[in-house]
Design an enzyme around this catalytic site. Structure first.
Site, mmCIF file in Angstrom:
data_model
loop_
_atom_site.group_PDB
_atom_site.id
_atom_site.type_symbol
_atom_site.label_atom_id
_atom_site.label_comp_id
_atom_site.label_asym_id
_atom_site.label_seq_id
_atom_site.Cartn_x
_atom_site.Cartn_y
_atom_site.Cartn_z
ATOM 1 N N ARG A 1 0.827 -1.217 0.000
ATOM 2 C CA ARG A 1 0.000 0.000 0.000
ATOM 3 C C ARG A 1 0.861 1.267 0.000
ATOM 4 O O ARG A 1 0.498 2.285 -0.591
ATOM 5 C CB ARG A 1 -0.917 -0.038 1.229
ATOM 6 C CG ARG A 1 -1.919 1.112 1.317
ATOM 7 C CD ARG A 1 -2.859 0.880 2.499
ATOM 8 N NE ARG A 1 -3.576 2.083 2.862
ATOM 9 C CZ ARG A 1 -4.741 2.476 2.361
ATOM 10 N NH1 ARG A 1 -5.330 1.743 1.434
ATOM 11 N NH2 ARG A 1 -5.321 3.588 2.757
ATOM 12 N N ILE B 1 -7.325 7.831 -1.478
ATOM 13 C CA ILE B 1 -7.144 6.380 -1.450
ATOM 14 C C ILE B 1 -7.950 5.918 -0.239
ATOM 15 O O ILE B 1 -7.769 6.420 0.883
ATOM 16 C CB ILE B 1 -5.657 5.972 -1.357
ATOM 17 C CG1 ILE B 1 -5.537 4.452 -1.207
ATOM 18 C CG2 ILE B 1 -4.930 6.670 -0.232
ATOM 19 C CD1 ILE B 1 -4.072 3.958 -1.295
ATOM 20 N N SER B 2 -8.901 5.007 -0.474
ATOM 21 C CA SER B 2 -9.772 4.553 0.613
ATOM 22 C C SER B 2 -8.956 3.907 1.720
ATOM 23 O O SER B 2 -7.860 3.387 1.477
ATOM 24 C CB SER B 2 -10.794 3.545 0.088
ATOM 25 O OG SER B 2 -11.599 4.152 -0.882
ATOM 26 N N GLY B 3 -9.516 3.896 2.916
ATOM 27 C CA GLY B 3 -8.858 3.234 4.031
ATOM 28 C C GLY B 3 -8.795 1.729 3.794
ATOM 29 O O GLY B 3 -9.610 1.181 3.048
#
Lengths: 255, 872
Positions: free
Chosen positions: A56, A82-84
């Protein structure tokens, strides 16, 4: 390729040996993985492996790398987040992707979601509407492929208006739409196979609810499109952001 | 027997305020101009935040900056002798610094934009917000030091100086609003620079010091020039628009082209064309099964202050417009033939386009934004694109709600669809704004304006999970029908929704026929929409407790183990039927409660406040019960759409802390020394706190309420700000004549204000509704007439109170009182929307009235003479 999951040490050792990744980020990834498994965000084995194998930190901006494995979403520029990790885990789990599934993503963004998909199937297509972001993300993939992350060759990218899907590559088994729009684009539903699943996060970042759209065949041969949530008509309590501490999950509400 | 304040009239005026003739006039004009510059800066900062990020953050920053007045006064209060000795230098420095600080602070703040959506997750953003606050505080501090020092020197003529302050603020506020027609937001800081510069010139001209006046001109000119030239040279931005604003996305589309651009007090309107823009709000998913494709290049994106897009549709052929059948707005046309249609709010024109393509015999549209109507009437691009849509309909150039409330015309279809909203979630949250088009009273008017078989159709976004605004809409429409005399409303409604998309409520006067119901049910099924309510629908109510409990736990779960043990799946099935999502079950249960006239039980069991909207409480906001607020501090991300509301609590908390500091500093450092000879300290604090709190509460409360008659928040704000300040200024001026009888007259004045405001709280609603039916110019006149009596009287207490302190030689308390007044103004401003959302606007105005009554006994404490002085 599957890393060991029996202990943090074995995981880090294996990843350093096989992927030459930074042990610091690997340790954080492992901790987040533990929290996600406990929270029920990684529902199947293949998604768990995909999370553990996806760096990530390579998909967030340099100045935010230290927050790569925080629970929350991060800014990646261009008005895009950017999503969790928990949200990505739940979305990916819901899609229940099998080897060989054809998956289309609308809104490549950072490229992280597609990267996870690249571990699950060799047929991933992703479209980004913002040209400089599309170029930047393509560059991230090319850099990773050059460093030996061959699974990202599974991800085909293009800069285009995702509203019209990727007709020449369709139909798709699964579609992920990660951009805001006031209706589900008909072209995407047309490019979804009967029996296919589409997921769309709705709402502001951090409070998104995931809409699940399925395309099914009726007994009489007609096709039915149905909306539901990803929990099949059930509700799931919000869990305050969690982290692993002393072998237990600690929520911020406990402080 | 204590002395009357007027009896201690041996206080001599400072030399500069003892001047006469033209020079004296110049001094007063200087005060008015600088006070006006501060108001202009407030409006400018609000506009900058509205366009750059979100308006409610602007409110926060301005509110906090205004606390600078209170804090300045506390410091000046303690160092009063120093400020009195160095008054000339202090005033010259503050005047000279104002313009450079406005420009410098704004330029630096724009290089440090904070991103609202990361406030919770990114600690850096909080510091950026703090930096914005600190930077914008600087010019406000300069303004407050100037005014504080002037007040200190002009104690003996305070009533007149205060008159100049209020009059200048009111008139310059109006001037700034006029400037909004011509000056784009990024250059609005030039308005306070000019006003501050003019104030400086007038000040030094009044003192007979031409060199000082020349320096003031130079500083203003250099500052203005720096604003216009420096950013380009430094490659810096003058207004940083958040990447997360709708318009920022449009600007990034490769083929985006700005087709229209206009600025006005009604907002900055931009229209973009791009093949990347797609609109079909609420489109049925089944369109994909029956339509070959959606029309290409069929839309323009309209943005208001960067928010949007609102879709503007191209005039389409019948073939291209086939998709209209799949939009929720088509519902009323399924059961009417060649209807006479009224569209309550034109917006981007989608409902109007659907009506025209549904063979409506005539279409009338209401639109309260003159800027929007001007865009569609004057832009060749928009006219060509839409087939000059406004020429094909009758236009009511004001609020459709007010038109229907005051007309005898009857319509077969009244449509209110997706007004005021671009529909997508706003990551920075929403400011708390009045939605009078959706109140029970408005719905009653819509229903009354229907023909005997007419249909009211209201479509709202359905994107909240757990649901909030949709439940309020349901309750409001049902309450309106009952208030109109429909005893049994079970035959009058049909409701359909699409999960996480839209919901449409149909009301038919006289009730739906069996044929209507059959048609609507068939269409709902063919669109794969969910049937929420139809006459005769059967709903299993046994699941109610599960649904309520589960929704509460989605937000207020207190243990992570609940979810952990569930393995990510659900805790409890809502109804055992996987095809029905909990929100749909909840909606069905909600309608059963409404039909049974048992909404109270429903809202008591539900996790959010879902009471109906009324003209007294016209808000789609403040859903979290105040008692639940402590439970959500660790999950603020879930309430991003409520951040506007939550920020008010934050502002209130900070204002209260600051209030304590402002009151506390002089108390701690001077209670036993400087103030030891002052009796009635506590009453004095209460008196000025009441005035600060009461005045702002009336102003902000009436701005919200006058929108009901004036249809536009900007116009309402300008009428109220100008009217209140000017009339109060006159009151302050007149109050001087009664200073000698203050002990007798002021209680009467305060009692009159109290009674007047309490009467307004009870009577204003129907009065404003009636005013709303008048021609616009007459409405403005009526509003000014309504404001005048309380505003005039509200000019008395501050001037009289300050005059009394001067005459009683309570000099240390003079600035302190001013600061307390300022602090409680901020507290009041933050409290108004909180009280309004909880208890209604009538309570706000009534509370202000009560506060003025409380000021009466406190005033007698203020009048207590200094110890050691002989009573008369």
């Amino acid at each position: 390729m599957a890393p060991p999951v029996d202990s943090k040490e074995h995981f880090i050792e294996w990843m350093v040996t096989n992927r030459d990744e930074d042990p610091k980020f690997l340790a954080e990834r492992w901790d987040r993985y533990q929290a996600m498994v406990t929270n029920g965000d990684l529902l199947n084995e293949q998604t768990r492996h995909a999370f553990l194998l996806t760096p990530r930190e390579e998909f967030v901006r340099k100045n935010a790398q230290t927050h790569s494995y925080d629970h929350n979403f991060l800014d990646i520029g261009f008005g895009v987040t950017i999503s969790g990790p928990h949200a990505v885990g739940r979305m990916t789990s819901t899609l229940d992707i099998k080897k060989g599934d054809k998956v289309l993503e609308i809104g490549s963004g950072s490229g992280y979601q597609s990267a996870m998909l690249g571990h699950l199937t060799d047929k991933v297509w992703t479209i980004e509407i913002i040209k400089p972001l599309a170029e930047r993300t393509r560059g991230v993939y090319d850099g990773l492929i050059a460093r030996g992350y061959s699974e990202y060759s599974n991800v085909r990218t293009k800069q285009a208006d995702g509203y019209f899907g990727w007709e020449e590559a369709g139909p798709f088994d699964k579609i992920v739409v990660t951009c805001g729009i006031d209706h589900v684009p008909p072209a995407l539903l047309q490019q979804l196979k009967v029996g296919g699943i589409m997921v769309i996060p709705v709402g502001p970042p951090g409070a998104q609810h995931v809409l699940k759209v399925t395309k099914e065949a009726n007994p009489d041969g007609t096709v039915k499109i149905a909306r539901s949530d990803i929990y099949n008509g059930k509700v799931v309590p919000f869990v305050p952001f969690t982290k692993l501490e002393a072998n237990g999950i600690v929520g911020t509400h406990n402080k | 027997v204590s002395s009357s304040p007027a009896d201690d009239s041996n206080v001599s005026a400072s030399p500069e305020w003892a001047q006469t003739g033209a020079r004296q006039a110049l001094m007063y004009a200087a005060v008015g101009s600088v006070a006006g510059a501060v108001i202009a800066l407030q409006i400018g900062v609000m506009r900058i935040f509205s366009e750059g990020s979100w308006a409610h953050f602007g409110s926060l920053v301005v509110s906090l900056a205004m606390l600078g007045f209170g804090l300045t006064s506390a410091v000046m209060c303690l160092a009063r002798p120093w400020f009195e000795r160095h008054w000339f230098g202090v005033i010259a420095a503050s005047l000279g610094a104002f313009a450079p600080l406005v420009i410098g602070a704004n330029l630096m703040a724009q290089q440090l934009p904070f991103n609202a959506i990361f406030l919770v997750s990114d600690p850096l953003q909080k510091w950026r917000l703090v930096a914005n606050f600190a930077l914008y505080l600087l010019p406000f501090l300069a303004g407050s030091v100037f005014l504080g020092t002037v007040f200190l020197r002009a104690k003996t003529v305070f009533g007149r100086v205060y008159f100049a302050d209020l009059l200048g603020s009111g008139l310059c506020g109006l001037l700034t609003l006029v400037a909004l027609f011509f000056v784009p937001s990024e250059n609005l800081v030039l308005v306070p620079v000019v006003l501050g510069g003019v104030g400086g010139v007038l000040w030094f001209a009044g003192l007979g010091r031409p060199l000082g006046a020349i320096v003031m001109v130079l500083l203003a000119v250099v500052s203005g020039a720096a604003h216009l030239t420096l950013p380009e040279r430094l490659n810096a931005t003058t207004l940083a628009v958040s990447d997360y604003k709708g318009v920022s996305y449009a600007r990034k589309f490769p083929d985006a082209k700005r087709e229209y651009d206009s600025v006005s007090p009604f907002g900055h309107i931009e229209v973009y064309s791009s093949s990347y823009l797609h609109f079909a709000p609420g489109l049925s998913d089944n369109a994909s099964l029956n339509l070959a494709q959606m029309p290409a290049n069929a839309y323009l994106g309209l943005y208001m202050d960067g928010d949007g897009p609102i879709g503007v549709m191209r005039e389409l052929s019948d073939k291209d417009s086939a998709y209209f059948h799949y939009l929720p707005m088509v519902y009323p046309y399924l059961i009417t033939t060649a209807p006479k249609t009224f569209v309550v709010q034109f917006g981007g024109g989608i409902s109007t386009m659907v009506a025209l393509h549904s063979k409506a015999s005539s279409v009338t549209v209401g639109e309260s934004s003159p800027a929007l109507l001007q865009a569609f009437r004057e832009s060749d691009v928009l006219k060509k694109f839409t087939g000059d849509i406004l020429s094909r309909v009758s236009v009511i150039p004001y609020d459709g709600r007010l038109y229907l409330a005051n007309t005898n015309e009857r319509y077969d279809v009244v449509d209110l669809s997706l007004a005021d909203s671009a529909g997508l979630s706003n990551p920075g949250g929403f400011a708390i704004v009045e939605k009078y088009s959706y109140t029970q009273e408005a719905m009653q008017h819509y229903m009354r304006s229907l023909t005997d078989k007419g249909v009211l159709s209201v479509t709202l976004w359905n994107k909240e999970e757990p649901p909030k605004s949709v439940l309020k809409l349901y309750a409001t429409m049902a309450a309106a029908a009952q208030a109109n005399g429909d005893v049994d409303i079970s035959k009058n409604f049909f409701v359909a929704s699409s999960y996480l998309s839209t919901v449409t409520v149909l009301y038919k006067r006289g009730g739906f026929s069996a044929a209507d119901i059959a048609t609507l049910r068939k269409h709902t099924s063919s669109m794969s929409f969910d049937e929420i309510y139809s006459p005769g629908i059967v709903v299993d109510q046994k699941k109610a407790e599960h649904v309520f409990g589960d929704f509460r736990s989605t937000i207020f779960s207190t243990t992570s183990t609940d979810a952990a043990t569930s393995g990510g799946a659900a805790l409890v099935a809502a109804d055992g039927d996987a095809s029905v999502v909990p929100a749909t079950s909840l909606y069905q249960l909600a309608w059963q409660s409404l039909i049974r006239n048992d909404w109270n039980t429903f809202e008591q069991k539900y996790l959010f406040d879902v009471r109906p909207l009324t003209n007294k409480r016209p808000y789609f906001a403040a859903y979290v019960h105040p008692t639940d607020l402590p439970l959500i501090t660790d999950r603020l991300e879930l309430f991003q759409d409520e951040w506007g509301y939550l920020l008010l609590w934050a502002t209130l908390s900070i204002a209260c802390v600051s209030g304590v500091i402002v009151i506390g500093i002089p108390v701690v450092f001077g209670w036993r020394t400087a103030f030891s000879r002052y009796p009635g300290k506590a009453q004095t604090i209460i008196y000025f706190a009441c005035l600060g709190f009461g005045y702002i509460t009336v102003e902000v409360g009436l701005i919200a309420q006058f929108v009901q008659a004036l249809s536009n928040a900007t116009v309402s704000a300008s009428v109220l700000i100008t009217g209140m300040l000017v009339f109060s200024g006159i009151g302050s001026f007149v109050s001087e004549r009664f200073a000698s009888q203050a002990r007798v007259t002021l209680p009467k004045v305060c009692a009159s204000i109290g009674v007047l405001l309490i009467a307004y709280s009870l009577l204003l609603n129907p009065v404003l509704n009636a005013i709303g039916g008048l021609p616009y110019a007459l409405r403005l006149v009526c509003c000014f007439i309504l404001i005048a009596p309380p505003a005039f009287l509200m000019g008395f207490p501050m001037a009289t109170g300050m005059g009394a302190l001067t005459r009683l030689k309570k000099e240390e308390m003079f600035l302190w009182a001013w600061g307390v007044n300022g602090c409680f103004s901020v507290i009041g401003a933050a409290l108004v929307p909180l009280v309004a959302t909880a208890f209604g606007l009538a309570v706000v105005i009534g509370t202000a009235g009560a506060v003025y009554l409380i000021a009466i006994p406190a005033f007698f404490g203020l009048l207590k003479p200094m110890r050691g002085t002989s009573a008369a």
